[in-house]
Design a protein around this motif. Structure first.
Motif, PDB file in Angstrom:
ATOM      1  N   ALA A   1       0.847  -1.207   0.000  1.00 49.70           N
ATOM      2  CA  ALA A   1       0.000   0.000   0.000  1.00 49.70           C
ATOM      3  C   ALA A   1       0.873   1.244   0.000  1.00 49.70           C
ATOM      4  N   CYS A   2       1.974   1.165   0.708  1.00 44.19           N
ATOM      5  CA  CYS A   2       2.920   2.270   0.766  1.00 44.19           C
ATOM      6  C   CYS A   2       3.513   2.519  -0.624  1.00 44.19           C
ATOM      7  N   SER A   3       3.836   1.441  -1.331  1.00 37.87           N
ATOM      8  CA  SER A   3       4.429   1.614  -2.658  1.00 37.87           C
ATOM      9  C   SER A   3       3.390   2.107  -3.666  1.00 37.87           C
ATOM     10  N   THR A   4       2.130   1.706  -3.468  1.00 40.72           N
ATOM     11  CA  THR A   4       1.055   2.214  -4.334  1.00 40.72           C
ATOM     12  C   THR A   4       0.940   3.731  -4.167  1.00 40.72           C
ATOM     13  N   ALA A   5       1.053   4.178  -2.918  1.00 43.45           N
ATOM     14  CA  ALA A   5       0.931   5.611  -2.639  1.00 43.45           C
ATOM     15  C   ALA A   5       2.025   6.405  -3.338  1.00 43.45           C
ATOM     16  N   LEU A   6       3.169   5.774  -3.574  1.00 41.11           N
ATOM     17  CA  LEU A   6       4.272   6.481  -4.243  1.00 41.11           C
ATOM     18  C   LEU A   6       4.150   6.436  -5.765  1.00 41.11           C
ATOM     19  N   ALA A   7       3.113   5.739  -6.255  1.00 40.04           N
ATOM     20  CA  ALA A   7       2.879   5.615  -7.695  1.00 40.04           C
ATOM     21  C   ALA A   7       4.138   5.145  -8.433  1.00 40.04           C
ATOM     22  N   ALA A   8       4.775   4.113  -7.907  1.00 35.51           N
ATOM     23  CA  ALA A   8       5.952   3.546  -8.572  1.00 35.51           C
ATOM     24  C   ALA A   8       5.530   2.926  -9.890  1.00 35.51           C
ATOM     25  N   ASP A   9       6.403   2.971 -10.898  1.00 34.58           N
ATOM     26  CA  ASP A   9       5.991   2.365 -12.160  1.00 34.58           C
ATOM     27  C   ASP A   9       6.445   0.911 -12.282  1.00 34.58           C
ATOM     28  N   ASP A  10       7.117   0.418 -11.265  1.00 33.85           N
ATOM     29  CA  ASP A  10       7.541  -0.976 -11.281  1.00 33.85           C
ATOM     30  C   ASP A  10       7.658  -1.446  -9.826  1.00 33.85           C
ATOM     31  N   VAL A  11       6.871  -2.474  -9.472  1.00 36.21           N
ATOM     32  CA  VAL A  11       6.939  -3.009  -8.105  1.00 36.21           C
ATOM     33  C   VAL A  11       7.289  -4.483  -8.189  1.00 36.21           C
ATOM     34  N   CYS A  12       8.400  -4.847  -7.574  1.00 35.08           N
ATOM     35  CA  CYS A  12       8.843  -6.235  -7.607  1.00 35.08           C
ATOM     36  C   CYS A  12       8.909  -6.786  -6.187  1.00 35.08           C
ATOM     37  N   VAL A  13       8.277  -7.936  -5.971  1.00 37.29           N
ATOM     38  CA  VAL A  13       8.353  -8.588  -4.668  1.00 37.29           C
ATOM     39  C   VAL A  13       9.268  -9.804  -4.800  1.00 37.29           C
ATOM     40  N   VAL A  14      10.300  -9.854  -3.971  1.00 35.07           N
ATOM     41  CA  VAL A  14      11.185 -11.022  -3.948  1.00 35.07           C
ATOM     42  C   VAL A  14      10.593 -12.006  -2.950  1.00 35.07           C
ATOM     43  N   TYR A  15      10.175 -13.170  -3.469  1.00 32.58           N
ATOM     44  CA  TYR A  15       9.528 -14.149  -2.599  1.00 32.58           C
ATOM     45  C   TYR A  15      10.324 -15.431  -2.602  1.00 32.58           C
ATOM     46  N   GLY A  16      10.064 -16.280  -1.630  1.00 34.52           N
ATOM     47  CA  GLY A  16      10.818 -17.521  -1.538  1.00 34.52           C
ATOM     48  C   GLY A  16      10.108 -18.440  -0.585  1.00 34.52           C
ATOM     49  N   HIS A  17      10.274 -18.189   0.698  1.00 36.76           N
ATOM     50  CA  HIS A  17       9.656 -19.060   1.682  1.00 36.76           C
ATOM     51  C   HIS A  17       8.135 -18.955   1.618  1.00 36.76           C
TER      52      HIS A  17
END
Ligand code: UD1
Ligand code: CA
Length: 455
Positions: free
Chosen positions: A38-54
């Motif tokens: 939600a925080c990154s949405t508020a910044l209107a980033a044009d690319d959001v990447c989540v590093v997932y694993g576990h």
């Protein structure tokens, strides 16, 4: 210059002692990771990447947002290694803002300040002064900025005394980050590729590293165990209630209310203790919520009075309604204006028009109730035949006596009266008394059963 946000969320979260991946633990009803997103949405980033694993698939399933770019980190070899997994899809011309999936209380305003105060070709670390910095990476400064970050386990005694710590939030240009990440080694106490080693590489490259301080340590707290999760919950609840009080909402005790979703309030709303709001809830002007209520995904019109101890879910109310105590409104309960629903009444998937009253011990399901209707105590709409649901209709101004069963499908006419104790299986006409009862009889000289003496 575009903005890429990389959120690190591959860690297991061993200290949670839970089958649920750490970033899916709930804070104010939402996964930790959803708060960071939600925080990154508020910044209107044009690319959001989540590093997932576990717990990878569970994490992806819980956040089905098509805007997220997912990068798999199959083995958790450190925060630097994690960022590396996100780099292939990160545009070279972008700035990269790195966030941790377990730091959910960060406010967009803090990140906006970080972005604004850092020249586009330089680097920044969000820091904070901690009373007790144990466990965090320490910020080593020189005159012209941050020199390096030393992890607790690799720090000298002198460095351990530094109280300014790394919050884990780092900002830098993508092309430079790519080069520095390639230069990381893992010769440290944990044998991991530390993202924090990038700072020394930047300094060696003559890139200035700004240490920008967050206003409070609460905002940047990392969640590692259930105790910290509970602390973060209280901190977030206080933040939500503070904002509502600023808007004029009254609380009997701001520490005894929980908002797990979005609560919108009109003017002069008052909320007593132990109210829990979940999902999207709207309270109209002058609404009063008395103690011990759970209200989920519901909209309450102006001047509604909710007495103590109700369970309200998926309901809509007009103005001046009065609910409870001890009522249950289920999804699809739509009440117009001036409707009264009393104790031990359950209403599901039904419309109740203006001024009608359902005051005691009643089940109303799949029903249309007209205006000015009085539903007597102990009325049951028998809406389910074991296979199908059927509708009941009650016309304007009808009076349903106590203890009536309305076997659906059935219609009660406008102005009709239904005699108490009736089981109504056929439509009842307008403006008439309809009743259905067995004949009352009394048996003279009837002998009550007595227990035999077995001795
Ligand atoms: C990290 C920082 C430390 C900082 C602290 C702030 C490093 C080396 N240390 O330490 O300087 O003070 O955060 O909270 O960066 N993660 C991955 N893959 C990995 C390892 C971690 O995705 O291989 C993720 C975790 O899921 C977590 C975040 O990165 O969301 C931070 O990892 P964690 O192990 O909690 O780092 P800390 O020891 O807290
Ligand atoms: Ca952490």
């Amino acid at each position: 210059m575009g903005l890429s946000i990389i959120i690190l969320a591959a860690g297991q979260g061993t200290r949670m002692r839970s089958d649920l991946p750490k970033v899916l633990q709930l804070l104010a009803g939402k996964p930790l990771l959803a708060h960071v997103l939600a925080c990154s949405t508020a910044l209107a980033a044009d690319d959001v990447c989540v590093v997932y694993g576990h717990g990878g698939e569970a994490v992806q399933a819980a956040l089905p947002d098509p805007a997220i770019r997912w990068a798999l980190q199959a083995e958790q070899s450190g925060t630097g290694h994690a960022v590396q997994q996100a780099m292939p899809g990160t545009p070279d011309g972008n700035r990269v803002l790195i966030l941790a999936g377990d730091v959910p209380l960060l406010r967009p305003a803090t990140l906006e300040r970080l972005l604004a105060d850092t020249p586009k070709d330089e680097m920044a670390v969000l820091t904070v002064d901690m009373e007790d910095p144990t466990g965090y990476g320490r910020i080593v400064r020189a005159k012209d900025g941050v020199q390096c970050i030393v992890e607790q386990n690799d720090a000298s005694d002198e460095q351990c005394g530094i109280r300014e710590i790394n919050t884990g939030v780092i900002l830098c240009p993508a092309d430079k980050l790519r080069n520095w990440l390639a230069g990381l080694g893992n010769e440290n106490s944990q044998g991991e590729y530390y993202l924090t080693d990038v700072i020394a590489l930047a300094v060696a490259d003559n890139v200035k590293v700004h240490g920008i301080k967050a206003d409070s340590s609460v905002e940047v707290m990392g969640i590692n165990d259930k105790k910290q999760l509970a602390e973060a919950e209280r901190a977030l609840q206080q933040r939500l209630v503070d904002e509502l009080m600023r808007q004029g909402v009254g609380f009997a005790d701001p520490a005894r209310v929980d908002i797990r979703g979005t609560l919108k309030c009109g003017k002069d709303v008052f909320i007593d203790i132990n109210a829990v709001f979940e999902g999207d809830v709207e309270l109209g002007d002058g609404t009063k919520i008395e103690s011990n209520n759970l209200i989920r995904d519901s909209k309450l019109g102006a001047n509604t009075l909710i007495h103590p101890n109700n369970h309200i879910e998926g309901a809509t109310m007009g103005t001046d309604c009065e609910i409870g105590p001890f009522a249950r409104l289920r999804p699809g309960a739509v009440l117009a204006n001036n409707v009264k629903v009393g104790n031990f009444v359950e209403i599901k998937n039904s419309n109740v028009a203006d001024g009608s009253k359902v005051n005691h011990l009643t089940y109303i399901g799949d029903t249309e109730i007209g205006s000015g209707v009085n539903v007597g105590a102990g009325t049951i709409t028998c809406n389910y035949d074991g296979a199908y649901k059927h509708k009941t209709k009650i016309g304007d101004g009808a009076f349903i006596g106590s203890g009536v069963e309305l076997v659906a499908p059935v219609e009660i006419g406008a102005g009709a009266t239904i005699g108490a104790g009736s089981t109504i299986t056929r439509n009842a006409p307008d403006e008439s008394l309809t009743l259905e009862r067995g004949k009352q009889k009394s048996i003279q000289g009837w002998v009550k059963p007595v227990k035999k003496d077995t001795k």
